[in-house]
Design a protein around this motif. Structure first.
Motif, PDB file in Angstrom:
ATOM      1  N   SER A 134       0.844  -1.199   0.000  1.00 44.18           N
ATOM      2  CA  SER A 134       0.000   0.000   0.000  1.00 44.18           C
ATOM      3  C   SER A 134       0.872   1.239   0.000  1.00 44.18           C
ATOM      4  CB  SER A 134      -0.878   0.014   1.260  1.00 44.18           C
ATOM      5  OG  SER A 134      -0.054   0.224   2.397  1.00 44.18           O
ATOM      6  N   GLY A 135       0.219   2.378  -0.176  1.00 47.45           N
ATOM      7  CA  GLY A 135       0.919   3.644  -0.125  1.00 47.45           C
ATOM      8  C   GLY A 135       1.415   3.960   1.278  1.00 47.45           C
ATOM      9  N   THR A 136       0.557   3.714   2.252  1.00 48.31           N
ATOM     10  CA  THR A 136       0.929   3.961   3.645  1.00 48.31           C
ATOM     11  C   THR A 136       2.239   3.252   3.994  1.00 48.31           C
ATOM     12  OG1 THR A 136      -1.372   4.203   4.329  1.00 48.31           O
ATOM     13  CG2 THR A 136       0.199   3.576   6.033  1.00 48.31           C
TER      14      THR A 136
ATOM     15  N   PHE B   9      -1.045  14.639   2.757  1.00 48.84           N
ATOM     16  CA  PHE B   9      -1.630  13.344   3.118  1.00 48.84           C
ATOM     17  C   PHE B   9      -0.627  12.255   2.783  1.00 48.84           C
ATOM     18  CE2 PHE B   9      -3.927   9.397   2.332  1.00 48.84           C
ATOM     19  CZ  PHE B   9      -4.616   9.286   3.533  1.00 48.84           C
ATOM     20  N   HIS B  10      -0.295  11.434   3.777  1.00 48.02           N
ATOM     21  CA  HIS B  10       0.695  10.388   3.536  1.00 48.02           C
ATOM     22  C   HIS B  10       0.234   9.011   3.976  1.00 48.02           C
ATOM     23  CE1 HIS B  10       3.629  13.304   2.204  1.00 48.02           C
ATOM     24  NE2 HIS B  10       3.484  14.004   3.314  1.00 48.02           N
ATOM     25  N   GLY B  11      -1.000   8.882   4.474  1.00 50.91           N
ATOM     26  CA  GLY B  11      -1.485   7.556   4.840  1.00 50.91           C
ATOM     27  C   GLY B  11      -1.942   7.506   6.280  1.00 50.91           C
TER      28      GLY B  11
ATOM     29  N   GLU C 100       4.557  15.986  -1.080  1.00 46.82           N
ATOM     30  CA  GLU C 100       3.965  15.595  -2.358  1.00 46.82           C
ATOM     31  C   GLU C 100       4.226  16.750  -3.327  1.00 46.82           C
ATOM     32  OE1 GLU C 100      -0.423  14.531  -1.258  1.00 46.82           O
ATOM     33  OE2 GLU C 100       0.594  15.450   0.438  1.00 46.82           O
TER      34      GLU C 100
ATOM     35  N   ASP D 161       6.557  12.027  -1.972  1.00 45.73           N
ATOM     36  CA  ASP D 161       5.427  11.093  -1.980  1.00 45.73           C
ATOM     37  C   ASP D 161       4.720  11.247  -3.324  1.00 45.73           C
ATOM     38  OD1 ASP D 161       2.982   9.814  -1.779  1.00 45.73           O
ATOM     39  OD2 ASP D 161       2.622  10.406   0.302  1.00 45.73           O
TER      40      ASP D 161
ATOM     41  N   ILE E  47       2.655   8.934  -4.532  1.00 50.24           N
ATOM     42  CA  ILE E  47       1.640   7.885  -4.528  1.00 50.24           C
ATOM     43  C   ILE E  47       0.433   8.264  -5.378  1.00 50.24           C
ATOM     44  CG2 ILE E  47      -0.009   6.695  -3.009  1.00 50.24           C
ATOM     45  CD1 ILE E  47       2.341   6.787  -0.871  1.00 50.24           C
ATOM     46  N   GLN E  48       0.005   9.522  -5.277  1.00 56.00           N
ATOM     47  CA  GLN E  48      -1.157   9.942  -6.062  1.00 56.00           C
ATOM     48  C   GLN E  48      -0.774  10.683  -7.336  1.00 56.00           C
ATOM     49  OE1 GLN E  48      -5.458  12.170  -5.380  1.00 56.00           O
ATOM     50  NE2 GLN E  48      -4.350  11.316  -3.690  1.00 56.00           N
TER      51      GLN E  48
ATOM     52  N   LYS F 110      -0.787   3.402  -5.509  1.00 64.32           N
ATOM     53  CA  LYS F 110      -1.959   3.652  -6.365  1.00 64.32           C
ATOM     54  C   LYS F 110      -1.802   3.079  -7.780  1.00 64.32           C
ATOM     55  CE  LYS F 110      -4.461   6.975  -3.686  1.00 64.32           C
ATOM     56  NZ  LYS F 110      -3.793   7.667  -2.593  1.00 64.32           N
TER      57      LYS F 110
HETATM   58  C1  LIG Z   1      -3.437   7.469  -1.127  1.00 68.53           C
HETATM   59  C2  LIG Z   1      -2.210   8.135  -0.624  1.00 68.53           C
HETATM   60  C3  LIG Z   1      -1.432   7.574   0.397  1.00 68.53           C
HETATM   61  C4  LIG Z   1      -1.833   6.324   1.127  1.00 68.53           C
HETATM   62  O1  LIG Z   1      -1.920   5.212   0.280  1.00 68.53           O
HETATM   63  P1  LIG Z   1      -2.761   3.919   0.754  1.00 68.53           P
HETATM   64  O2  LIG Z   1      -2.534   2.942  -0.363  1.00 68.53           O
HETATM   65  O3  LIG Z   1      -4.172   4.352   0.907  1.00 68.53           O
HETATM   66  O4  LIG Z   1      -2.172   3.451   2.017  1.00 68.53           O
HETATM   67  C5  LIG Z   1      -0.268   8.228   0.753  1.00 68.53           C
HETATM   68  N1  LIG Z   1       0.108   9.363   0.153  1.00 68.53           N
HETATM   69  C6  LIG Z   1      -0.617   9.929  -0.834  1.00 68.53           C
HETATM   70  C7  LIG Z   1      -0.133  11.179  -1.479  1.00 68.53           C
HETATM   71  C8  LIG Z   1      -1.811   9.350  -1.239  1.00 68.53           C
HETATM   72  O5  LIG Z   1      -2.551   9.930  -2.175  1.00 68.53           O
END
Ligand SMILES: *Cc1c(COP(=O)(O)O)cnc(C)c1O
Length: 397
Positions: A102-104, A135-137, A187, A220, A222-223, A249
């Motif tokens: 996962s991202g977290t 937002f990081h999880g 981010e 980060d 992730i998104q 993601k």
């Molecule tokens: C969604 C997200 C996370 C967390 O990812 P999960 O897969 O939900 O744990 C962390 N950082 C960012 C920027 C995100 O958008």
């Protein structure tokens, strides 16, 4: 549909306020609910399904891998993990990859990597600087660096040594730096926090501060990563390279997989055998998804497609903002854009769903548009038509 909803509500911890829709099937950029109603999807499962739904090439690889082997643990090698790492190294320019689920967990691993780096170098550094509205999880570590009090307060005390700075305000970052600062995490484009893009000056400034002070830079992605901003990873468009980055993601096109990656220089002082691990992380199925996803992204030149469609989307959204009283401002770039409303976005989002359009919010008053990256201009037009109607409706009430 109600039967599925009641069953789910009864059995689960009530952490999600779900919309009353049960999705059953996806095809291209459309979703279908259990009544057969068709929805244009501009959410992609929160920026996950970059390739949309039902990509036959990807699905075939996953089916074959399921028949062969789905899990082995990391006590052994498997046939897809190396290939997936190679693919991620190629598109990130990073040297070492660790797979998570996962991202977290990718953020958690990035933070641990930075702490280990300081430990091994005996710098005595342990503090993290994170950004407001980030937002990081949701793990204790990840939520400790998340710049949203509502997410942190119920779980205090948080990880000690975390400080928050203002996004896009270099002076406020400088104010938080001490001789104990271990890493700065950000981010390049805040998704959850309202679609806020880092300025060129801010990204360059952070890199420079990190270099001068001996601090690690963590991005980060992730998104905002995996083609969404129009470059494979958002930091690449700034000409600034982090020391550690987190991904998740879209890298697995819907399979639960994340990764953190670092430069060779960082890896040389960071995690060693015994320091970190995951039972599932990097399992054969998840890695088959990553390797195939990256291959398709490169072959189809998805990032370039995003630049073109993203520009078209921006133009259409600008038009909508100009003509609507509730739409105050367009934000973002590529296929991670949003419009800030003059009122909470919840009403518009529910209304859109009724009209067959899936969109999500970012913070209270931003409609977030993170569609599958394969959308075409005609889908943008279809979305704009629905959104125009929806905004007119919410304007009246
Ligand atoms: C969604 C997200 C996370 C967390 O990812 P999960 O897969 O939900 O744990 C962390 N950082 C960012 C920027 C995100 O958008």
């Amino acid at each position: 549909m109600n039967q599925y909803i009641e069953e789910t509500k009864k059995g689960l911890v009530h952490t999600y306020n779900r919309f009353p829709v049960v999705f059953e099937k996806g095809e291209g950029v459309y979703l279908y609910d259990t009544d057969g109603k068709k929805y244009l999807d501009f959410a992609a499962g929160i920026a996950v399904c970059g390739l949309g739904y039902g990509n036959q090439e990807l699905n075939q690889v996953l089916k074959d891998q399921i028949d062969r082997l789905t899990h082995t643990s990391n006590l052994y090698y498997n046939t897809t993990c190396g290939e997936a790492a190679k693919a991620l190294r190629r598109i990130t320019g990073m040297d070492r990859v660790f797979f998570t689920n996962s991202g977290t967990e990718a953020v958690e691993g990035a933070l641990k990597s930075a702490r280990k780096y300081a430990f091994k170098k005996k710098t005595g550094r342990y503090e993290f600087i994170a950004m407001e509205n980030s937002f990081h999880g949701r793990s204790i570590g990840a939520v400790s660096v998340t710049g949203s009090e509502a997410y942190r307060t119920p779980f205090e005390p948080m990880l000690p040594g975390v400080k928050f700075a203002k996004f896009n305000d270099l002076d406020s970052v400088k104010e938080q730096i001490t001789d104990k600062t271990c890493a700065i995490i950000l981010e390049p484009l805040q998704g959850e926090g309202g679609i806020n893009q880092a300025s060129q000056e801010f990204m360059e400034g952070i890199r420079k501060l990190c270099d001068e002070e001996g601090i690690l830079m963590i991005c980060d992605e992730i998104q905002c990563g995996m083609g969404r901003t129009g470059s494979m990873f958002a930091w690449q468009s700034y000409g600034v390279k982090p020391d550690i980055m987190a991904m998740a993601k879209a890298i697995g096109s819907g399979l639960p997989v994340g990764a953190f990656a670092m430069t060779e220089e960082t890896a040389g002082y960071s995690l060693e055998p015994g320091d970190h691990g995951s039972t599932y992380g990097g399992n054969p199925l998840a890695c088959a998804a990553v390797a195939k996803t990256v291959e398709i992204f490169e072959r189809e030149n998805i990032a370039e497609h995003v630049q073109r469609i993203g520009a078209y989307l921006a133009e259409k959204l600008d038009g909508l903002v100009a003509e609507s009283d509730v739409a105050a401002e367009r934000r973002g770039t590529g296929l991670i854009q949003g419009i800030r409303l003059t009122k909470p976005a919840g009403g518009a989002i529910s209304r859109a769903l009724e009209e067959g359009l899936v969109v999500i919010s970012a913070r209270d008053n931003v409609i977030r548009l993170v569609p599958p990256l394969i959308i075409e201009e005609e889908h943008v037009d279809e979305m704009i038509d629905i959104l125009r109607r929806v905004l007119r409706d919410v304007e009246e009430c």
